[in-house]
Design an enzyme around this catalytic site. Structure first.
Site, PDB file in Angstrom:
ATOM      1  CB  THR A  79      -3.894   5.598  -6.770  1.00 19.35           C
ATOM      2  OG1 THR A  79      -3.332   6.683  -6.024  1.00 19.35           O
ATOM      3  CG2 THR A  79      -3.335   5.603  -8.177  1.00 19.35           C
ATOM      4  CB  THR A 246      -4.540 -13.737  -3.079  1.00 14.28           C
ATOM      5  OG1 THR A 246      -4.356 -14.796  -4.012  1.00 14.28           O
ATOM      6  CG2 THR A 246      -4.805 -14.303  -1.690  1.00 14.28           C
ATOM      7  CB  CYS A 332       0.750  13.416  -4.355  1.00 18.27           C
ATOM      8  SG  CYS A 332      -0.400  12.967  -3.077  1.00 18.27           S
TER       9      CYS A 332
END
Ligand code: PMP
Length: 393
Positions: A79, A246, A332
């Site tokens: 996505t 990070t 979905c």
């Protein structure tokens, strides 16, 4: 692969279980006393150890896909990778043009991103597939305009499994001088994709579709130094400034291990799932009239989408809730009552549209599980017929 007394899981197109080999490496890393650090802390040994883990995973992924290591940009999944590709190109190159070509059967992460671009003044052409479920290369050629920046076409459709003519479209894109983005979430790991052989500029993938963990994927950006992209977020400059935050070495190693494992097993896995799908269709077809959606010869052996005469999918799935975990239309969007926009775009209407269900297979399924799935579907249909429920009137 399934637990006893639980429904049989046939929804691997939505997600797969993490492979034991992947889990072992991820746990090792999470448990590590020397590579747990922030890979950006290059100032000390701990950070350097974590950075080395990320670098070798990146190199492994690049070697498998046929690209350079510094063309792999880690994201949270397909996505985000699709959004980064589409918005990244559109915003960075707006001065050259504001037109995007895509298909009406893309995943929502492409379609909704395109809709957002339209609200910001971009033009988007949504190509319809033919009734077999694929977009004709000629249609792509006709849609190209002088201001077209990008063509975005999926590799394998997540509902029907139909594979799009990516090689032909890639040639067209090269000739026209436009960029090509390919959402390969349902293809990477399952099929060989060699970026040395096929000129795709931007390739999106997600680890959890091939037995890796959820929450990690990447966007491959070919010729990254030339191909300017605008990032979606701003921060510490990680991932070549394209995706700050990070890095998660355990997730990244999960992705690289799953991809290498899939590559090693690809031929055997493909032969296995081909046989699973063939047997499923044969056995079900012997008992019930089955209408398959999407051209079988072009579809992924991992996915089958079909309707049974007179049966509504939601009612069937409800009847099967203790027996089988399967999807109606797209997983979905299966919370929504809307019928599949993919099948609709293929011209499927009425009973077959409302009856469509999807089963998806994996390396872990057995032939016995496939036979059990068929038996359970046949039994559910006969219960429904007896009770005269849920048939399409
Ligand atoms: N594209 C396709 C074709 C998919 O099937 C999916 C997953 N359903 C995605 C993109 C999005 O992947 P993720 O949920 O991992 O971001």
């Amino acid at each position: 692969m399934n637990e006893p007394d639980k429904p049989l899981y046939f929804d691997t197109a939505a997600t797969t279980a993490v492979a034991p080999e992947v889990l072992a490496r991820m746990i090792d890393l999470l448990d590590s006393k020397h590579a747990f650090a922030n890979p950006s802390s290059s100032i000390h040994r701990y950070g350097q150890a974590a950075a080395a883990v990320v670098a070798s995973a990146r190199a492994e992924i690049a070697a498998e896909l046929g690209c350079e290591a510094d063309e792999v940009v880690f994201t949270s999944g397909a996505t985000e990778a699709n959004n980064l590709a589409l918005r990244g190109v559109a915003l960075a190159h707006a001065a050259q043009g504001r037109h995007v070509v895509t298909s009406a059967i893309e995943h929502k992460s492409v379609l909704e991103c395109c809709a957002a671009l339209q609200r910001e003044g971009y033009a988007v052409t949504y190509l319809k597939p033919n009734s077999a479920g694929w977009v004709e290369p000629d249609a792509v050629a006709r849609a190209l305009r002088p201001d077209t920046l990008l063509v975005s076409l999926q590799h394998t459709n997540n509902e029907t499994g139909v594979m799009q003519p990516i090689a032909e479209v890639a040639d067209l894109a090269v000739q026209a001088g436009v960029l090509l983005h390919v959402d390969a979430a349902q293809a990477v790991g399952k099929f060989k994709i060699d970026l040395q052989q096929i000129p795709i500029d931007l390739l999106a993938l997600s680890a959890h579709k091939f037995h890796g963990p959820k929450g990690i994927g990447c966007l491959v950006v070919r010729n990254r130094r030339q191909l300017r992209l605008q990032p979606l977020m701003y921060g510490g400059g990680q991932e070549f400034g394209l995706r700050p935050g990070t890095l998660a070495p355990h997730q990244i190693v999960g992705l690289s291990t799953a991809l290498s494992l899939a590559a090693k097993r690809r031929t055997a896995d493909l032969a296995h799932v081909r046989e699973l799908k063939r047997r499923f269709l044969q056995q079900l077809g012997e008992c019930l009239p089955v209408q398959v959606h999407g051209e079988l010869t072009r579809s992924s052996p991992y996915i089958i989408n079909f309707s049974l005469a007179g049966i509504i999918s939601d009612a069937l799935i409800n009847q099967l809730r203790d027996d089988l975990a399967i999807a109606s239309g797209s997983a979905c969007s299966s919370g929504a009552v809307e019928p599949s926009y993919v099948l609709r775009a293929m011209g499927i209407e009425g009973e077959p549209l409302y009856g469509a269900v999807r089963l998806s297979f994996s390396r872990d399924h057995t032939l016995a599980e496939v036979s059990a799935a068929v038996e359970r579907i046949v039994a559910a249909v006969s219960r429904m017929k007896e009770l005269e429920i849920s048939e399409v009137k």
